[in-house]
Structures are given as C-alpha cells and as structure tokens.
Write a protein that holds these residues in place. Structure first.
Motif, PDB file in Angstrom:
ATOM      1  N   ALA A 187      32.286 -13.591 -67.068  1.00 49.53           N
ATOM      2  CA  ALA A 187      30.485 -13.584 -66.518  1.00 49.53           C
ATOM      3  C   ALA A 187      31.160 -13.719 -65.392  1.00 49.53           C
ATOM      4  CB  ALA A 187      29.459 -13.739 -67.151  1.00 49.53           C
ATOM      5  N   VAL A 188      29.814 -13.768 -64.139  1.00 50.01           N
ATOM      6  CA  VAL A 188      30.004 -14.406 -62.844  1.00 50.01           C
ATOM      7  C   VAL A 188      28.097 -15.522 -63.195  1.00 50.01           C
ATOM      8  CG1 VAL A 188      29.970 -14.277 -60.573  1.00 50.01           C
ATOM      9  CG2 VAL A 188      31.317 -12.912 -61.808  1.00 50.01           C
ATOM     10  N   LYS A 189      28.455 -16.521 -62.746  1.00 54.78           N
ATOM     11  CA  LYS A 189      26.877 -17.133 -62.605  1.00 54.78           C
ATOM     12  C   LYS A 189      26.229 -16.669 -60.944  1.00 54.78           C
ATOM     13  CE  LYS A 189      27.315 -21.565 -62.803  1.00 54.78           C
ATOM     14  NZ  LYS A 189      27.860 -23.025 -62.874  1.00 54.78           N
ATOM     15  N   SER A 200      31.560 -11.893 -57.777  1.00 56.21           N
ATOM     16  CA  SER A 200      31.356 -13.356 -57.241  1.00 56.21           C
ATOM     17  C   SER A 200      30.574 -12.882 -55.841  1.00 56.21           C
ATOM     18  CB  SER A 200      32.685 -13.556 -57.585  1.00 56.21           C
ATOM     19  OG  SER A 200      32.465 -14.883 -57.114  1.00 56.21           O
ATOM     20  N   GLU A 201      31.316 -12.932 -54.707  1.00 55.48           N
ATOM     21  CA  GLU A 201      30.958 -13.029 -53.769  1.00 55.48           C
ATOM     22  C   GLU A 201      29.801 -12.302 -53.064  1.00 55.48           C
ATOM     23  OE1 GLU A 201      33.719 -11.378 -50.548  1.00 55.48           O
ATOM     24  OE2 GLU A 201      35.713 -12.337 -52.069  1.00 55.48           O
ATOM     25  N   ILE A 202      28.530 -11.083 -53.971  1.00 53.34           N
ATOM     26  CA  ILE A 202      27.384 -10.881 -53.158  1.00 53.34           C
ATOM     27  C   ILE A 202      26.958 -12.305 -54.083  1.00 53.34           C
ATOM     28  CG2 ILE A 202      25.725  -9.554 -55.089  1.00 53.34           C
ATOM     29  CD1 ILE A 202      28.313  -7.032 -54.755  1.00 53.34           C
ATOM     30  N   LEU A 203      27.459 -12.860 -55.518  1.00 54.49           N
ATOM     31  CA  LEU A 203      26.090 -13.471 -56.106  1.00 54.49           C
ATOM     32  C   LEU A 203      25.947 -14.739 -56.143  1.00 54.49           C
ATOM     33  CD1 LEU A 203      26.765 -13.170 -59.317  1.00 54.49           C
ATOM     34  CD2 LEU A 203      24.609 -11.603 -58.163  1.00 54.49           C
ATOM     35  N   ARG A 205      19.278 -16.602 -50.580  1.00 52.41           N
ATOM     36  CA  ARG A 205      17.733 -17.114 -52.104  1.00 52.41           C
ATOM     37  C   ARG A 205      17.331 -15.633 -51.565  1.00 52.41           C
ATOM     38  NH1 ARG A 205      15.224 -21.407 -54.214  1.00 52.41           N
ATOM     39  NH2 ARG A 205      13.581 -21.175 -55.068  1.00 52.41           N
ATOM     40  N   ILE A 206      18.182 -14.991 -52.447  1.00 50.28           N
ATOM     41  CA  ILE A 206      18.226 -13.224 -52.318  1.00 50.28           C
ATOM     42  C   ILE A 206      17.784 -12.671 -53.701  1.00 50.28           C
ATOM     43  CG2 ILE A 206      18.514 -10.319 -51.856  1.00 50.28           C
ATOM     44  CD1 ILE A 206      20.375 -12.130 -49.750  1.00 50.28           C
ATOM     45  N   ALA A 207      17.040 -12.636 -54.475  1.00 53.05           N
ATOM     46  CA  ALA A 207      16.984 -12.338 -55.840  1.00 53.05           C
ATOM     47  C   ALA A 207      17.752 -11.135 -56.327  1.00 53.05           C
ATOM     48  CB  ALA A 207      15.266 -11.835 -55.961  1.00 53.05           C
ATOM     49  N   VAL A 208      18.528 -10.930 -57.176  1.00 54.04           N
ATOM     50  CA  VAL A 208      19.267  -9.698 -57.577  1.00 54.04           C
ATOM     51  C   VAL A 208      18.910  -9.369 -58.632  1.00 54.04           C
ATOM     52  CG1 VAL A 208      21.610  -9.683 -58.301  1.00 54.04           C
ATOM     53  CG2 VAL A 208      20.939 -10.902 -56.294  1.00 54.04           C
TER      54      VAL A 208
END
Length: 524
Positions: free
Chosen positions: A235-237, A120-123, A130-133
C-alpha cells in the motif's frame, strides 16, 4: 404431505413437480449475464443524474483542499501521459456517480496509474500540494465510499491489472489491486484453485477494492473473511511512501500485522496496490438446495441441522424472504423452481467427493422434511441449474430497483434476531412499496431493503437513525460487509466505542496528517 426424493440423476425434486416450462425445465435458459452487471448498465443509462452530494447533504462542508489548476494537471500529464489523465466532463461523469445513483461528486480529473511507483508519485505530489484524492476501483460500493464528495481527484486502479505470480504448491496468488475479481477466479479455476471470495459484482469489482472494504460475499461461512485469506498487501501512504507487506507466508509472527490496517480502511489510510491472497483448492463436488419454509423458527432449526449434518462441506447458507424473491420473479421474469413460501433457504456445499457429499445432503434434507421444517424444495449438482438458482439470489438487488428508490441497509445481527427488524420496519414505513430482508444467514448478515416510488426525505428520517439504534441494542454491527463509506460515519458510534473511534482518528492523523485520502469517509 407426500414427500419423496429422487436419488438418481443430477437434479432431484423433494416434493411435487417442477415449476416452469411444459418440458419440466425448472428455469429459463441461463444467459450467463451477471445480474449485478445488468443493473449497473441499467442505472448507467437511466435518465436524470442524481443530485450532487453537496446539495443533498449540505451539512457536509468542503475542507480546505487546493483547487486543481493547470500546473497540477501539467504534472499529472507529464507523469502519466495525456491519455491517462481524463479531464473531459462527460468522461469524468461515470467516475463521479455511485452505481446506486445516490451520491454524485464533481471531480474534474481522473488519474489512471499502471504501477505502484506512479501511485507513489501521484500521492506525494497531492500531499505536498494539499490535493484531495478519492481512490476508486470498480465503483461497485453501496455506501458512497468510492466516489468523490466534492471535487477530489479520482485515482482509478483499473490499469493495475497484472497477475504477478501463483505458487501452485502453496496456493498463494500475488496480483495488482486493479485485477477484476472474476478474472482472478477464472485464472485460479484453470489451475484447480479458487478465490475465497465470491460477490454478485465480481464482473466489475477490483480485488483492491474488495480488500479495502473487507468485502464478505456469499461463502464467508466456509472460507472466512479477507483478514484471514489475505496474507499480505502493498500500500502507498498519503505522503507517497510505499509500505510493502506482501508476505506470502501463512505464518509470519514478526510484530504488528500491518496488513490489517489497510483491510477495511476504505482507502483512508493508504492506497492498496498489490495483494497476496491464499487460494484454496477448487471443490470437486458442488451441490445446491433451494428450500421453502413456513416460518423463521423453521429457518433457524434448518440452519442448525445444516451445521450439524453438513459440517465441513457447508459453504453457503442464504435466506431469502418472499417479498425479495417476488421482486425477482415479478420484475425480471425469472422462475422460482418451487411454490410460494414465506421464506426460502439456498444452501450450497463444497467438497471433494460427489458420493459422500450427496449422501450428506440427502440425509440433511430427509431429516428436515421428516421434522416438518422444509415444505418444498429442489436440489441439484448440474452447473446450469445451480447457476440458475444462484441467479435468483444475486438478482434481488436488480429486481428491487424496478420498484423505484431503494433504501439499502447492510447490518449484522445475532442469528436468532436475524429477521426481527423486517416486520418492525414494515410497521414503521407503511407507505413503502416493499420492505424485505435477505442475506447471509450463516454469518448473521442481513440486507434489509425499503423501496419507494421515489426518494423521500421524511421516510429517511423514519428509518434513520432508528435502524441503527435497533441494531445497537442487539449488539449488532451497522455495517456487516459494505463498509462505512460516506453514508455511515455519523452512525459508527452505534458499533464502536468512543475509545475505539478515538484510536481510529489517531491512526488517520498519523498516516494521513493532511487528510487527503478519501476525505469525508469512514471517520466521523
């Protein structure tokens, strides 16, 4: 033709002697080495790296995402610690390449969270900056969906591997998404249960990846797909919000079934972190038959007989054509238990009574032989011999890699047309080393493969988009079980209406407005 079946003993021969060793053993000793894992190791150590995806597919342009800087890396290291943030170029390489070595990104940062809160904290941070994952599990996908296209941060779930609970009354298992499928199978097996999903890649693939791609597998005919088996997910949005839909109930009719948004969305709508899956009882009786047939019409007739006569115990019905089996016997030195035929069927049953199931299998095979459908075959309920028969089927992918470059296609067709595309493709690709078809006959999912000595752009143009146009004319699906990934978004219109595609885009914008989750995948 002389026909007989030996009723006594665990292994029975339908016609003629066993092929194999002088002692009459039909198979070499089973090495308990998963064929998918062998091919994965082979590819990992094989020569030159594949061309960068951005160079092989120059029409795909990097979107306006941020480039990683020291501030970003500092945040990740402060959150996870130095050891769970990988930036070494050599260490990153394995996370950038799909196991087929067909696409390659150049991510410079691999993140290894252990908890939903860390995800959650990463996303949230990536969304704000605006970092793509690129979410990644076991990286066993076949459509380039699990590796970066450019320099996306890889979010690897392998450390999220806790089994949280198992209710032995209901059979509901709850676990983190990074659990390896085979580990879950072993855990359930010890408690007389089974995971309703079996894949050749089970020693590497993660359950979260299976769910994110809606993996089908070898026994979908009996146990259904994951939309039915998975009771709930967490799931994490993209913005870090945790969506907890981990219901462990078979019946929960409270509004929209949001779990279905994440099953099969390939990490584009959210990152699956937890799973609740229904585990059926482990079968008490297993039987496997390996049969030789002369024509596809005979195969279809045999399938109809299997459905009628084996009914509730029929768990798998696989088709293998001669060129597919030849790739295994020629390249991998595995032995077929029967003579050479144009087609082979691998039929498996799961039941609760050995005597009952053997009687049903015996009756089915007798009727198929009497009707002239089955020309040769063997049936067994010995664990070692069943594994050896399944190894023939599961080693096809590995065997084909020895031909050179493999164009792999995973499509669904109406059962009567299951094999029709193979001879058509043989006419179109005359320079191929091999054109073959095998797969899950019971649910209409064929794996069509075209092998060449090396990748050829001209041959690719001959195959695509023809193969998808052909599939669309028969109202088939351009992706049966491997997902859309990076390779198929431009072909999804062959299986989805404009209205359906537009709704998918709307859902993506609603749940991931900045488009950071697995960009360049699934959505055309």
């Amino acid at each position: 033709m002389r026909r007989h079946m030996l009723v006594g003993g665990a292994a029975r021969r339908l016609i003629g002697p066993f092929l194999g060793s002088p002692e009459g053993r039909p198979f070499p000793p089973n090495n308990n080495n998963n064929p998918f894992e062998r091919s994965l190791r082979q590819l990992s150590g094989a020569g030159a790296l594949p061309q960068l995806t951005k160079d092989r597919y120059p029409q795909v342009k990097r979107r306006d995402f941020a480039e990683l800087n020291e501030k970003h890396l500092g945040y990740f290291k402060n959150l996870l610690g130095e050891n769970r943030v990988i930036t070494d170029k050599d260490e990153c390489q394995g996370f950038n390449i799909d196991w087929l070595k067909s696409v390659r990104g150049y991510s410079q940062c691999i993140l290894k969270p252990k908890t939903t809160q860390e995800v959650s904290e990463i996303l949230k941070f990536c969304n704000d900056n605006r970092i793509a994952v690129c979410p990644q599990g076991g990286n066993t996908g076949l459509v380039g969906g699990s590796v970066p296209v450019f320099d996306e941060v890889v979010l690897w779930t392998g450390l999220m591997n806790d089994i949280i609970s198992l209710d032995e009354n209901s059979g509901v298992l709850v676990c983190q998404s990074g659990c390896i499928l085979e580990n879950l199978e072993n855990f359930a097996d010890e408690r007389d249960l089974m995971i309703p999903l079996d894949l050749g890649a089970k020693g590497s693939c993660h359950i979260g990846g299976n769910i994110s791609t809606n993996a089908g597998g070898l026994r979908l005919l009996r146990y259904g797909n994951l939309h039915g088996s998975v009771l709930g997910v967490e799931a994490v949005k993209a913005d870090g919000e945790v969506i907890d839909c981990t219901s462990a109930l078979k019946k929960d009719n409270t509004g929209y079934h949001l779990k279905h948004l994440f099953i099969g969305s390939e990490g584009t709508l959210g990152v699956v972190t937890k799973v609740a899956i229904q585990c059926p009882p482990k079968p008490r009786a297993l039987n496997v038959a390996f049969l030789g047939l002369e024509s596809f019409d005979d195969v279809l007739a045999c399938l109809r007989q299997a459905k009628r006569q084996l009914g509730e115990i029929l768990s798998s019905c696989e088709l293998i054509d001669n060129p597919s089996l030849d790739a295994v016997t020629s390249h991998l030195n595995l032995k077929s238990p029967i003579s050479v035929y144009p087609f082979y069927m691998l039929i498996e049953t799961h039941g609760s009574s050995c005597d009952h199931d053997e009687e049903k299998m015996h009756g089915f095979l007798e009727s198929c032989m009497s009707d002239g459908l089955v020309r040769d075959g063997t049936t067994t309920n010995e664990i070692g011999k069943m594994k050896a028969i399944w190894e023939l089927r599961e080693s096809i992918t590995e065997g084909l890699l020895h031909d050179g470059y493999v164009f792999k296609y995973d499509i669904s067709l109406p059962t009567r047309e299951f094999y029709s595309l193979v001879p058509v493709m043989r006419e179109r690709v005359k320079d191929a080393v091999r054109v073959c078809g095998y797969g899950h006959l019971g649910d209409g999912n064929i794996h069509l493969q075209v092998t060449l000595k090396e990748f050829n752009e001209e041959v690719l143009r001959i195959i695509e988009p023809f193969i998808y146009e052909y599939t669309a004319k028969l109202r088939g699906s351009v992706s049966a079980e491997h997902g859309v990934g990076f390779r198929k978004p431009k072909y999804i219109h062959y299986s989805k209406s404009p209205g359906a595609i537009n709704l998918m885009k709307q859902l993506k914008v609603m749940m991931d407005p900045k488009g950071i989750l697995n960009p360049y995948k699934v959505i055309p």
